[in-house]
Design a protein around this motif. Structure first.
Motif, short mmCIF file in Angstrom:
data_model
loop_
_atom_site.label_atom_id
_atom_site.label_comp_id
_atom_site.label_asym_id
_atom_site.label_seq_id
_atom_site.Cartn_x
_atom_site.Cartn_y
_atom_site.Cartn_z
N ASN A 70 0.83 -1.22 0.00
CA ASN A 70 0.00 0.00 0.00
C ASN A 70 0.86 1.27 0.00
N MET A 71 1.97 1.21 -0.73
CA MET A 71 2.84 2.38 -0.87
C MET A 71 3.75 2.18 -2.07
N GLU A 72 4.28 3.27 -2.58
CA GLU A 72 5.19 3.20 -3.72
C GLU A 72 6.57 2.77 -3.23
N LEU A 73 7.06 1.67 -3.79
CA LEU A 73 8.39 1.18 -3.47
C LEU A 73 9.40 1.55 -4.55
N PHE A 74 8.92 2.18 -5.63
CA PHE A 74 9.76 2.63 -6.74
C PHE A 74 10.61 1.49 -7.30
N LEU A 75 9.93 0.39 -7.61
CA LEU A 75 10.61 -0.80 -8.13
C LEU A 75 10.76 -0.79 -9.65
N LYS A 76 10.04 0.11 -10.34
CA LYS A 76 10.07 0.11 -11.79
C LYS A 76 10.60 1.42 -12.38
N GLY A 77 11.40 2.12 -11.61
CA GLY A 77 12.07 3.30 -12.13
C GLY A 77 11.14 4.43 -12.51
N TYR A 88 1.72 -9.21 15.03
CA TYR A 88 2.70 -10.00 14.27
C TYR A 88 2.60 -9.66 12.79
N GLY A 89 1.38 -9.51 12.29
CA GLY A 89 1.18 -9.18 10.88
C GLY A 89 1.79 -7.83 10.53
N VAL A 90 1.66 -6.86 11.42
CA VAL A 90 2.25 -5.54 11.19
C VAL A 90 3.77 -5.64 11.11
N GLN A 91 4.36 -6.41 12.04
CA GLN A 91 5.81 -6.59 12.05
C GLN A 91 6.29 -7.32 10.79
N LEU A 92 5.56 -8.35 10.40
CA LEU A 92 5.93 -9.12 9.22
C LEU A 92 5.83 -8.26 7.96
N ARG A 93 4.77 -7.46 7.86
CA ARG A 93 4.59 -6.61 6.70
C ARG A 93 5.72 -5.58 6.59
N GLU A 94 6.19 -5.06 7.73
CA GLU A 94 7.29 -4.09 7.72
C GLU A 94 8.58 -4.74 7.23
N ILE A 144 10.20 3.79 6.99
CA ILE A 144 10.53 2.46 7.52
C ILE A 144 10.53 2.52 9.04
N GLN A 145 9.87 1.56 9.67
CA GLN A 145 9.88 1.44 11.13
C GLN A 145 10.73 0.21 11.47
N GLU A 146 12.03 0.41 11.51
CA GLU A 146 12.95 -0.71 11.69
C GLU A 146 12.79 -1.42 13.03
N GLN A 147 12.24 -0.72 14.04
CA GLN A 147 12.05 -1.34 15.34
C GLN A 147 11.08 -2.52 15.26
N LEU A 148 10.12 -2.45 14.35
CA LEU A 148 9.18 -3.56 14.16
C LEU A 148 9.90 -4.81 13.67
#
Length: 208
Positions: free
Chosen positions: A16-23, A53-59, A197-201
């Motif tokens: 649900n966000m742009e990861l800019f994978l296709k330039g 757990y789902g929130v952490q996994l998705r991050e 990015i929420q790296e703590q998750l």
């Protein structure tokens, strides 16, 4: 070597966000998030309850997909970050940013990390004057990344360099556009990594 070969836009919609994978496509109206801003699949538009757990996994999945890394290698980076001094989550992001393919992308030689990985594998770059073809090499402070002479007329590279103004060059990198050369001036700090990015998750997920 194992790699993801499915549709890249599906990953952005899942997060649900742009990861800019296709330039460059990600900056146009063709971007999948702009056209279909809901998760992929039959039940994508339905409501779904997500556990902690789902929130952490998705991050964790989000960071993996941003940098194009599979699970085993990502876990290796986490274990290395955990052994380093400092905050584990921040160490993890800094390690990922130091990857050669990421720096090729950050310097503007490629429009996406996927393209940068391909260019490195095909031997278009040198590191401190030596040929390299391993995208996962961790670059050190002061290292010089340079495009080979015979590769400087490749259209996709020159077009990407011309459009680098859109992304901008991080302040911890130095690009000499005319010489097709970039230098890692210093290691990035957490404030330099502006992606949401929420790296703590991720730390909490692997600490279970």
């Amino acid at each position: 070597m194992a790699r993801y070969t499915g549709p890249s836009c599906r990953l952005c919609r899942r997060q649900n966000m742009e990861l800019f994978l296709k330039g460059e496509r990600c900056y146009t109206d063709k971007c999948a998030i702009k056209r279909r801003n809901y998760p992929p699949g039959q039940h994508g538009q339905g409501r779904a309850k997500v556990s902690d757990y789902g929130v952490q996994l998705r991050e964790k999945q989000k960071v993996r997909r941003i940098y194009g890394i599979l699970e085993k290698q990502f876990r290796t980076y986490f274990d290395k970050a955990d052994r380093m001094k400092g905050v584990t989550g921040e160490n993890l992001l800094i390690l990922l940013e130091r990857r050669l393919d990421n720096l090729v992308y950050r310097l503007g030689f490629a429009s996406s990390r996927i393209e940068a990985r391909q260019l490195v594998k095909h031997g278009h770059f040198t590191l401190n004057g030596r040929k390299v073809n391993i995208p996962s090499i961790l670059v050190k402070t002061g290292d010089v990344i340079e495009l080979k002479e015979k590769s400087r007329k490749i259209t996709r590279i020159t077009d990407s360099l011309d459009g680098v103004v859109r992304r901008g060059i991080p302040q911890w990198l130095d690009l000499d556009k005319d010489a097709f050369k970039g230098v890692l001036k210093s290691l990035p700090v957490r404030e330099d990594i502006t992606m949401p990015i929420q790296e703590q998750l991720i730390v909490e997920l692997y600490s279970k």
